[in-house]
Scaffold this active site. Structure first.
Site, PDB file in Angstrom:
ATOM      1  N   CYS A  29     -94.219  68.799  25.773  1.00 49.02           N
ATOM      2  CA  CYS A  29     -95.087  68.559  26.939  1.00 49.02           C
ATOM      3  C   CYS A  29     -94.624  67.357  27.766  1.00 49.02           C
ATOM      4  O   CYS A  29     -95.174  67.092  28.830  1.00 49.02           O
ATOM      5  CB  CYS A  29     -96.542  68.399  26.513  1.00 49.02           C
ATOM      6  N   HIS A  40     -82.122  53.447  30.509  1.00 52.78           N
ATOM      7  CA  HIS A  40     -81.843  54.238  29.308  1.00 52.78           C
ATOM      8  C   HIS A  40     -83.058  54.387  28.391  1.00 52.78           C
ATOM      9  O   HIS A  40     -82.911  54.766  27.240  1.00 52.78           O
ATOM     10  CB  HIS A  40     -80.654  53.629  28.549  1.00 52.78           C
ATOM     11  N   PRO A  80     -69.282  36.288  28.853  1.00 55.49           N
ATOM     12  CA  PRO A  80     -68.258  35.418  28.249  1.00 55.49           C
ATOM     13  C   PRO A  80     -66.851  36.010  28.357  1.00 55.49           C
ATOM     14  O   PRO A  80     -65.857  35.290  28.211  1.00 55.49           O
ATOM     15  CB  PRO A  80     -68.686  35.294  26.777  1.00 55.49           C
ATOM     16  N   THR A 139     -73.020  43.015  30.705  1.00 55.68           N
ATOM     17  CA  THR A 139     -72.659  44.437  30.591  1.00 55.68           C
ATOM     18  C   THR A 139     -71.150  44.600  30.711  1.00 55.68           C
ATOM     19  O   THR A 139     -70.505  43.900  31.486  1.00 55.68           O
ATOM     20  CB  THR A 139     -73.414  45.330  31.612  1.00 55.68           C
ATOM     21  N   SER A 140     -70.627  45.551  29.911  1.00 54.42           N
ATOM     22  CA  SER A 140     -69.178  45.785  29.937  1.00 54.42           C
ATOM     23  C   SER A 140     -68.787  46.592  31.179  1.00 54.42           C
ATOM     24  O   SER A 140     -67.612  46.681  31.521  1.00 54.42           O
ATOM     25  CB  SER A 140     -68.749  46.526  28.670  1.00 54.42           C
ATOM     26  N   ASN A 143     -80.705  48.174  28.639  1.00 53.98           N
ATOM     27  CA  ASN A 143     -81.146  47.945  27.271  1.00 53.98           C
ATOM     28  C   ASN A 143     -82.384  48.755  26.938  1.00 53.98           C
ATOM     29  O   ASN A 143     -83.219  49.019  27.803  1.00 53.98           O
ATOM     30  CB  ASN A 143     -81.425  46.459  27.039  1.00 53.98           C
ATOM     31  N   VAL A 144     -82.472  49.105  25.666  1.00 56.16           N
ATOM     32  CA  VAL A 144     -83.611  49.894  25.198  1.00 56.16           C
ATOM     33  C   VAL A 144     -84.470  49.069  24.241  1.00 56.16           C
ATOM     34  O   VAL A 144     -85.399  49.578  23.636  1.00 56.16           O
ATOM     35  CB  VAL A 144     -83.114  51.201  24.511  1.00 56.16           C
ATOM     36  N   CYS A 203     -96.597  64.245  18.616  1.00 55.12           N
ATOM     37  CA  CYS A 203     -97.403  64.222  19.834  1.00 55.12           C
ATOM     38  C   CYS A 203     -98.747  64.883  19.533  1.00 55.12           C
ATOM     39  O   CYS A 203     -98.840  65.696  18.590  1.00 55.12           O
ATOM     40  CB  CYS A 203     -96.663  65.020  20.914  1.00 55.12           C
ATOM     41  N   CYS A 229     -92.397  63.554  24.007  1.00 49.72           N
ATOM     42  CA  CYS A 229     -92.598  64.891  23.449  1.00 49.72           C
ATOM     43  C   CYS A 229     -91.577  65.858  24.064  1.00 49.72           C
ATOM     44  O   CYS A 229     -91.450  65.925  25.288  1.00 49.72           O
ATOM     45  CB  CYS A 229     -94.013  65.377  23.723  1.00 49.72           C
TER      46      CYS A 229
END
Ligand code: NAD
Ligand code: ZN
Length: 255
Positions: free
Chosen positions: A132, A121, A216, A190-191, A104-105, A150, A129
């Site tokens: 850099c 991820h 589920p 997760t799938s 997850n992000v 940046c 950046c």
């Protein structure tokens, strides 16, 4: 669902010395209100998300990409960690060797209080950046400037791994190392179709770990699991942890 039976079936004595790894996916944040990626309830059911995503693209530091990310960031900013995220915070405190790996992000593990999170991820609350490589925290939404810049004068991209891009090798190595020494492994929400995350429970299995899936719905990983528990993360994980703790209090009992 009889969780005691599940715990007995695992055949492990729960104690702080056990090596534990947890891999989470979009499903753990579903009950927080963050849409999952595939299937029913996914982000792509929303036409606005599809329209914005279609304009986002390499080199990812464009206004269009950030417009899509700002849409996602605004949505997630209204979401709070749920009981599953908080249970993982408790587990991190209990086990001496505990590794939380997430695809997850959304940053909700950190928000809940998890200390060491391997974010495979990346994180939508950070920018990177393209010149850099500096990683910049961007906790506010809406952003003052789109794209954000940046200090070297170059536009930042979201610090999120896009499809086809490699995962940070340091993060990946740390995750794979943890998987290979895990004795107990949880796969939550997760799938199991995005690699290399999908291989991680299988690597743990090959090294002798007991692997517990909480979802589920059945997934491509289900046939390989030691145990699959059908249910929502925010309901199952706290109950399962409570059951584990009850057993750990009876240290003399070895299942
Ligand atoms: P996925 O959308 O492919 O699969 C989600 C899984 O969660 C499904 O198997 C579904 O059955 C399950 N699920 C749904 N509700 C659940 C619940 N309440 N409790 C437990 N499980 C539940 O997600 P993925 O496998 O993580 O892969 C998607 C990719 O997209 C990831 O790589 C990730 O980076 C990205 N993504 C991240 C987020 C986020 O940060 N929250 C959200 C969407 C997508
Ligand atoms: Zn820079």
């Amino acid at each position: 669902m009889n969780l005691e039976e599940f715990v007995k079936k695992l055949g492990l004595t729960i104690n702080p010395k056990l090596h534990v790894v947890v891999l989470t996916g979009a499903g753990i944040s579903a009950e927080s209100g963050v849409p999952i990626f595939r299937g029913k309830g996914s982000m792509w059911e929303n036409p606005e998300a599809r329209k914005l995503a279609s304009k986002a693209g390499p080199p990812w530091n464009t206004r269009e990409t950030w417009e899509f990310y700002e849409w996602r960031r605004k949505l997630v900013s209204k979401c709070k960690p749920n009981a599953a995220h908080y249970t993982l915070v408790e587990m991190e405190k209990y086990f001496e060797d505990f590794c939380l790996i997430t695809q997850n992000v959304d940053g909700l593990h950190g928000k809940a209080g998890s200390k060491n999170v391997l974010e495979l991820h990346g994180n939508m609350w950070k920018g990177r950046c393209v010149r850099c490589g500096k990683i910049v925290s961007l906790p506010e939404t809406p952003l003052k400037n789109i794209p954000p810049y940046c200090e070297c004068g170059t536009a930042l991209r979201p610090h999120v791994v896009q499809f086809g891009e490699p995962i940070d090798p340091n993060v990946l190595t740390a995750a794979l190392t943890a998987c290979s020494r895990a004795e107990l492994f949880f796969v939550v929400g997760t799938s199991g179709v995005v690699s290399p995350a999908a291989q991680m429970p299988l690597i743990a299995l090959q090294h002798g770990a007991k692997v517990v899936e909480i979802n589920p719905n059945p997934t491509v990983l289900t046939p390989y699991m030691t145990i699959s528990i059908r249910g929502k993360a925010a309901e199952v994980l706290p109950q399962l942890w409570k059951t584990f703790l009850l057993f750990s209090q009876k240290q003399e009992v070895k299942f």
